[in-house]
Design a protein around this motif. Structure first.
Motif, short mmCIF file in Angstrom:
data_model
loop_
_atom_site.label_atom_id
_atom_site.label_comp_id
_atom_site.label_asym_id
_atom_site.label_seq_id
_atom_site.Cartn_x
_atom_site.Cartn_y
_atom_site.Cartn_z
N UNK A 6 0.83 -1.20 0.00
CA UNK A 6 0.00 0.00 0.00
C UNK A 6 0.87 1.25 0.00
N UNK A 7 1.95 1.21 0.74
CA UNK A 7 2.88 2.34 0.80
C UNK A 7 3.48 2.61 -0.58
N UNK A 8 3.88 1.55 -1.27
CA UNK A 8 4.45 1.69 -2.62
C UNK A 8 3.42 2.22 -3.61
N UNK A 9 2.19 1.74 -3.48
CA UNK A 9 1.13 2.19 -4.37
C UNK A 9 0.87 3.68 -4.17
N UNK A 10 0.89 4.12 -2.92
CA UNK A 10 0.69 5.54 -2.63
C UNK A 10 1.82 6.37 -3.24
N UNK A 11 3.04 5.88 -3.15
CA UNK A 11 4.16 6.59 -3.75
C UNK A 11 3.95 6.79 -5.25
#
Length: 473
Positions: A6-11
């Protein structure tokens, strides 16, 4: 594992959103059918809303309150204002609410939780620095070629490309916004050039130096008096703070001595900067004379006429004027801003508690106060704080200002208390946010808009807030 993904997707989402906002800020992009822009940002809004929903469910499950209460209250006030003024239109205001949620609870919150992720912020910063390098470079080329094109879409709405009306619109949708981004790009370029001088290869150094040398003349040619004034303010404050620190470390620790010496040093630097920008404008004014090509577009009687001229002999061209006629021939030093602000206050007085709602200022004014300046000229507020006041009423204004003042005081006090130990990057993000706040005194920025400036402001503010929390812990 899920949280990491999820963190990578937000980035990725935030990078794509920034690129989309950069595209939207380019005036040539406006020549494309509006449906493409609508589809792009509808997708970005929908995907951002999905990420917000996932975050909300995670917070409920973990029983953690992750959102700023003042921002929640501001959105409630905005919703009430939209409902009360629904007869003037609701759809555009509801869209704006979605984007406000994305900036408040996704961009700002992500900036806070990723405050230590310098790799991510480096991607964001370089995306802005590199893209603005090409935007400004092409804009500067337009000035040298005296290229200008204008397209009217309505009496108050027109697309201007290149050098027109003695100012450089270039590829900027609005030269005032473009000039503010130029200042931020200069700040970032100087930071990366100095802070990582030993790490960077020659190509990167040349690029960063070239970027600074391009952004500065574009800033001057934009004709944005507000941006130039802000550049003086940022340079002055920076010089005074670091001059005071340097004098205290190497010469004298007496308070009076540090203040007096820092003041003289700051005055000298600002004087040199004034001379630099004056002389640079003089050089730029004569630069087109030495270019052998002239490219002009004229739109007369709805017919596009193209003229390209090559001068083989050395002929003196008409001297390029950098004096804006709308300023030089106007007795109003504010260039109508005082009239706009006065008119906005008049509208505010008729609906002080709920406002007009952000997207309904002009329709409201035309129906309720048809003789006011805003109703007759169809102008927006041209001031972030007055825009919030007239759009959301006194309650929305107070909530927003209290939020801004609290964050600003915390960041500045923290900076002054820890100036000897803070990394230079903290000042970079702080000065960039201050630049955007100051720009809000002259244009609609920070909130109730969907611009590069709003994106950078909320992301950087989140990073500053996250750094302070981490330091406190």
């Amino acid at each position: 594992m899920f949280s990491i993904k999820l963190y990578k997707i937000k980035q990725i989402y935030l990078l794509v959103l920034l690129i989309g906002l950069i595209l939207r800020s380019i005036n040539v992009y406006s020549l494309l059918p509006s449906k493409y822009d609508s589809l792009l940002f509808a997708f970005l809004a929908a995907f951002g809303g999905l990420l917000l929903m996932i975050d909300f469910l995670i917070n409920i499950k973990s029983k953690k309150r992750a959102y700023d209460i003042l921002l929640i209250i501001f959105l409630v006030v905005l919703l009430i204002s939209t409902i009360v003024n629904r007869q003037f239109g609701m759809v555009s205001n509801l869209k704006l609410m979605v984007w406000s949620c994305i900036y408040f609870f996704l961009v700002y919150e992500f900036g806070e939780i990723s405050s230590q992720d310098n790799h991510f912020f480096k991607k964001i910063n370089y995306s802005l620095v590199i893209s603005w390098f090409f935007v400004s470079l092409i804009s500067l080329g337009m000035f040298l070629l005296q290229f200008g094109y204008e397209k009217y879409t309505s009496p108050r709405d027109r697309i201007r490309i290149g050098f027109l009306e003695s100012r450089l619109f270039g590829l900027f949708g609005d030269p005032n916004y473009g000039a503010i981004v130029c200042i931020i790009v200069i700040i970032l370029s100087v930071f990366y050039l100095i802070n990582e001088w030993r790490k960077k290869g020659m190509i990167k150094k040349v690029f960063l130096i070239s970027n600074i040398l391009i952004q500065f003349p574009v800033l001057l040619l934009s004709g944005s008096r507000s941006a130039l004034l802000i550049s003086f303010a940022i340079l002055g404050v920076t010089t005074f703070i670091y001059g005071n620190l340097f004098i205290g470390q190497h010469f004298s620790k007496k308070f009076i001595v540090k203040i007096i010496c820092s003041s003289f040093f700051t005055a000298a630097v600002l004087g040199a900067y004034f001379v630099l920008q004056t002389e640079t404008k003089g050089i730029l004014q004569k630069a087109p004379e030495h270019v052998k090509y002239v490219m002009r577009f004229e739109n007369k009687k709805k017919e596009l006429q193209i003229e390209t001229k090559r001068t083989k002999e050395k002929k003196a061209k008409e001297e390029v004027s950098l004096v804006r006629k709308d300023v030089a021939q106007n007795t109003d030093i504010s260039n109508m801003r005082f009239s706009i602000w006065k008119s906005a206050i008049e509208v505010f007085k008729t609906t002080p508690f709920v406002g007009t709602s952000p997207r309904n200022l002009i329709p409201y004014a035309k129906e309720k106060l048809p003789n006011t300046f805003i109703a007759e000229q169809s102008f927006v507020a041209h001031n972030t704080f007055i825009n919030v006041l007239v759009s959301t009423g006194i309650f929305g204004f107070l909530v927003f200002v209290i939020f801004l003042v609290l964050k600003g005081i915390s960041a500045i006090v923290f900076y002054l208390k820890n100036i000897k130990t803070l990394p230079y990057s903290y000042y970079v993000y702080l000065s960039s946010t201050v630049t955007l706040v100051l720009s809000g005194l002259f244009v609609n920025e920070l909130v109730l808009v969907n611009t590069i400036g709003a994106f950078i402001f909320w992301l950087y503010l989140g990073k500053i807030n996250g750094y302070m929390k981490g330091k406190s812990k």
